[in-house]
Write a protein that holds these residues in place. Structure first.
Motif, mmCIF file in Angstrom:
data_model
loop_
_atom_site.group_PDB
_atom_site.id
_atom_site.type_symbol
_atom_site.label_atom_id
_atom_site.label_comp_id
_atom_site.label_asym_id
_atom_site.label_seq_id
_atom_site.Cartn_x
_atom_site.Cartn_y
_atom_site.Cartn_z
ATOM 1 N N PHE A 171 -7.891 31.898 -14.957
ATOM 2 C CA PHE A 171 -6.529 32.363 -13.812
ATOM 3 C C PHE A 171 -5.887 31.000 -13.361
ATOM 4 O O PHE A 171 -6.904 30.303 -12.959
ATOM 5 C CB PHE A 171 -7.130 33.278 -12.851
ATOM 6 N N GLY A 172 -4.653 31.248 -13.470
ATOM 7 C CA GLY A 172 -3.819 30.367 -13.073
ATOM 8 C C GLY A 172 -4.404 28.606 -12.609
ATOM 9 O O GLY A 172 -3.459 27.762 -12.984
ATOM 10 N N TYR A 187 -7.289 42.696 -12.051
ATOM 11 C CA TYR A 187 -7.334 41.294 -12.439
ATOM 12 C C TYR A 187 -5.288 40.916 -12.723
ATOM 13 O O TYR A 187 -5.404 40.388 -12.126
ATOM 14 C CB TYR A 187 -7.078 41.572 -14.067
ATOM 15 N N LEU A 188 -4.825 41.715 -12.287
ATOM 16 C CA LEU A 188 -3.655 41.739 -11.759
ATOM 17 C C LEU A 188 -3.195 41.082 -10.261
ATOM 18 O O LEU A 188 -2.643 40.054 -10.227
ATOM 19 C CB LEU A 188 -1.884 42.803 -12.380
ATOM 20 N N THR A 189 -4.179 42.169 -9.161
ATOM 21 C CA THR A 189 -3.460 41.721 -8.373
ATOM 22 C C THR A 189 -4.374 39.652 -8.075
ATOM 23 O O THR A 189 -4.435 39.542 -7.380
ATOM 24 C CB THR A 189 -4.467 42.320 -7.566
ATOM 25 N N ARG A 230 -7.957 50.583 -13.684
ATOM 26 C CA ARG A 230 -8.203 50.038 -12.195
ATOM 27 C C ARG A 230 -8.907 48.850 -12.349
ATOM 28 O O ARG A 230 -8.525 47.832 -11.452
ATOM 29 C CB ARG A 230 -9.313 50.726 -11.804
ATOM 30 N N LYS A 231 -9.456 48.420 -13.420
ATOM 31 C CA LYS A 231 -10.355 47.166 -13.879
ATOM 32 C C LYS A 231 -8.806 46.024 -14.219
ATOM 33 O O LYS A 231 -8.979 44.569 -13.440
ATOM 34 C CB LYS A 231 -11.206 47.111 -14.461
ATOM 35 N N GLU A 232 -7.725 46.652 -15.211
ATOM 36 C CA GLU A 232 -6.351 45.670 -15.177
ATOM 37 C C GLU A 232 -6.024 45.731 -13.683
ATOM 38 O O GLU A 232 -5.241 44.745 -13.780
ATOM 39 C CB GLU A 232 -5.810 46.571 -16.337
ATOM 40 N N ALA A 275 -7.604 38.216 -23.211
ATOM 41 C CA ALA A 275 -7.311 36.923 -22.748
ATOM 42 C C ALA A 275 -8.950 36.334 -21.858
ATOM 43 O O ALA A 275 -9.483 35.742 -21.387
ATOM 44 C CB ALA A 275 -6.293 35.823 -22.557
ATOM 45 N N TYR A 276 -7.787 36.902 -20.157
ATOM 46 C CA TYR A 276 -8.520 37.014 -19.507
ATOM 47 C C TYR A 276 -10.113 37.803 -18.839
ATOM 48 O O TYR A 276 -11.367 37.920 -17.600
ATOM 49 C CB TYR A 276 -8.173 37.120 -17.901
#
Length: 550
Positions: free
Chosen positions: A468-469, A320-322, A315-317, A383-384
């Motif tokens: 992120f980004g 993170y993706l969204t 769920r966490k991953e 990494a994140y």
């Protein structure tokens, strides 16, 4: 502070800052991971240097040929190539440049002029700048051999052109930093940028279809490019080669005006940073709205088949993706790449070559290329995490659960992407024969699962924090990159040899049988490695926390 600044000259301030940076680098090499990272960067630099040296010979030959054959106007093409590379390439590899936050210099009593000079000098540390300087020097050598009399003018033009490019590159980078201060803006910009870069691949079929009608329009636009810096540099060199001092002085003067204008704008941006400009994503203080307590969700749990720790990581991953808009948008790349390559190299009417590649070769080749792209983040899977890495060591869970959750999410994304790509391939090219289809699918399982074990080890051993980004500083560890390339080459080489054994032996189903066996062995090896990786994570705990909690 002002008295200290006046008592120390500009060159002394620059010397002290350079000495401080050198001491930081030297002290950082006491850590094993930093030394390995440096080794990886050296290998990458060697391969990049080979490319730069090869193109240097091309620029030398071009400058020599244009001046010796009297095609002086064509020199502008060389300047245009260097100009576009210098300004555009840093956007592609922003993470591989000089990773340094200039605001940290403000802790020291630097003058504004020293701050400006140091900021400008860091522009020459980028790969694009080093490569462009090498090519400009090669052009100077080629022009001098062709016509020795142009050497003084060529040195002046190249010096102004270098200063103009580095100033413009630093100015564009500073503007982008201000524009992309917020994460959502960065993600939107990066997503649109990636999609636009992919869209450039459609230029070839479009030009083949509409090139003849678009050529007159392009020729009408050429005169408007004459007053841009690369064209001015080419015109100045052509004027001095033809002994036309008035034309040389006019073009050089306009070049200097460009340089002064960009320098003034960059001075203004650096002045704002020097005065303490702060770019932050933190929202302004506001009264918190009262929210009602959400009712407990008693609905069915779609991850009930997994253990609670693994389900929580999945769920966490997913969140993170969204949250990572750039990664979210980049999931559109595989189907688009299939569409682009099928238009250029396969199908009934390919735009490159007269005959399209058969599905027997195109299908496994495209699957290998997609895995090469999609598996890259797995080699730095933490990494994140940031400071959240500490939670894994304090929560009542084992690292095998962390790896299972992360790998399961990655495999799910890969399955969706490969399924979409498979549908695109079936539509554009068609499916290969049954034995090749089964062999390729089994090879995909072998390649992905086989790399997961190596990727998990790399994520623990060579961690690197990312945001992120964000554009600048988003560089993987040098050793992690080498490990990724090495494992991809190894897996790809094994798969290619096995695929060709069917034709060599005459048994077309032999590759499928071999890959099914290797896939089963890779799955068994993966689960056997989880306990060893859990112990390794405990041993590397301090390295993980130090690298990700900076």
């Amino acid at each position: 502070m002002a008295d200290v600044t006046r008592s120390v000259g500009i060159f002394e301030q620059i010397r002290l800052v350079a000495g401080l940076r050198w001491r930081i680098l030297r002290n950082g090499l006491r850590k094993k991971n930093n030394r390995l990272d440096l080794i990886g960067l050296i290998f990458t630099g060697v391969f990049s240097g080979i490319l730069v040296i090869g193109l240097s010979f091309a620029f030398y030959a071009g400058a020599y040929a244009f001046l010796s054959q009297g095609r002086l106007e064509w020199m502008a093409l060389l300047f245009w190539g260097i100009f576009l590379f210098w300004q555009i390439f840093p956007v592609f590899v922003a993470g591989f440049g000089a990773n340094f936050d200039f605001r940290t210099l403000l802790r020291f009593p630097l003058s504004l002029r020293a701050f400006y000079i140091i900021g400008l000098a860091y522009g020459f540390a980028d790969f694009s700048a080093l490569a462009s300087v090498s090519w400009l020097l090669s052009m100077t050598a080629g022009a001098t051999v062709a016509k020795p009399g142009v050497l003084p003018a060529m040195l002046l033009i190249v010096a102004v052109f270098m200063l103009l490019n580095v100033t413009l590159e630093r100015l564009i980078g500073s503007w982008l930093e201000r524009l992309l201060a917020r994460r959502r803006t960065r993600e939107l910009f990066l997503g649109l940028f990636v999609l636009s870069m992919i869209s450039l691949n459609f230029l070839s079929p479009l030009m083949q279809r509409y090139g003849s009608s678009a050529r007159p329009t392009f020729l009408r636009l050429l005169p408007y490019l004459a007053w841009f810096p690369p064209s001015l540099a080419g015109r100045a060199l052509a004027a001095i080669a033809r002994l036309q001092p008035a034309g040389f002085l006019l073009s050089s003067a306009v070049l200097l005006i460009y340089l002064l204008l960009f320098s003034a704008l960059l001075w203004r941006r650096f002045s704002a940073q020097y005065r303490g400009e702060e770019l932050s994503e933190t929202a302004a203080p506001a009264r918190a709205a009262v929210r009602s307590i959400a009712a407990a969700d008693d609905g069915p749990d779609r991850l009930s088949l997994l253990s609670p720790p693994v389900a929580a990581i999945v769920r966490k991953e997913f969140r993170y993706l969204t949250r990572n808009g750039f990664a979210y948008i980049s999931l559109l790349m595989p189907p688009l790449l299939i569409l682009i390559f099928s238009m250029n190299f396969a199908g009934r009417h390919p735009t490159v070559g007269g005959k399209g590649v058969s599905a027997e070769m195109f299908f496994p080749g495209m699957m290998a290329y997609l895995i090469l792209i999609l598996m890259a983040p797995a080699y730095n899977s933490f990494a994140y995490e940031g400071r959240g890495i500490q939670t894994y060591f304090t929560a009542p869970l084992l690292f095998r659960d962390v790896f299972l959750g992360k790998n399961l999410m990655l495999v799910s994304v890969l399955a969706v992407e490969i399924a979409l790509s498979l549908g695109m391939l079936a539509w554009r090219v068609g499916l290969p024969s049954a034995h090749m289809l089964v062999a390729t699918c089994a090879a995909i399982i072998f390649t992905i699962v086989g790399q997961l074990t190596i990727a998990n080890w790399s994520s623990i051993t060579f961690p690197r924090k990312m945001e992120f980004g964000q554009m600048r500083g988003q560089r993987q560890s040098g050793m992690a990159v080498l490990v990724a390339f090495g494992s991809q080459i190894l897996m790809g080489g094994i798969s290619a040899v096995i695929l060709f054994t069917g034709n060599w032996t005459g048994n077309l189903w032999l590759p499928a049988e071999a890959f099914i066996f290797l896939a089963a062995a890779a799955v068994g090896g993966y689960f056997a490695s989880l306990d060893a990786l859990t112990r390794l994570a405990e041993e590397k705990k301090e390295i993980l926390i130090e690298a990700l909690c900076r």
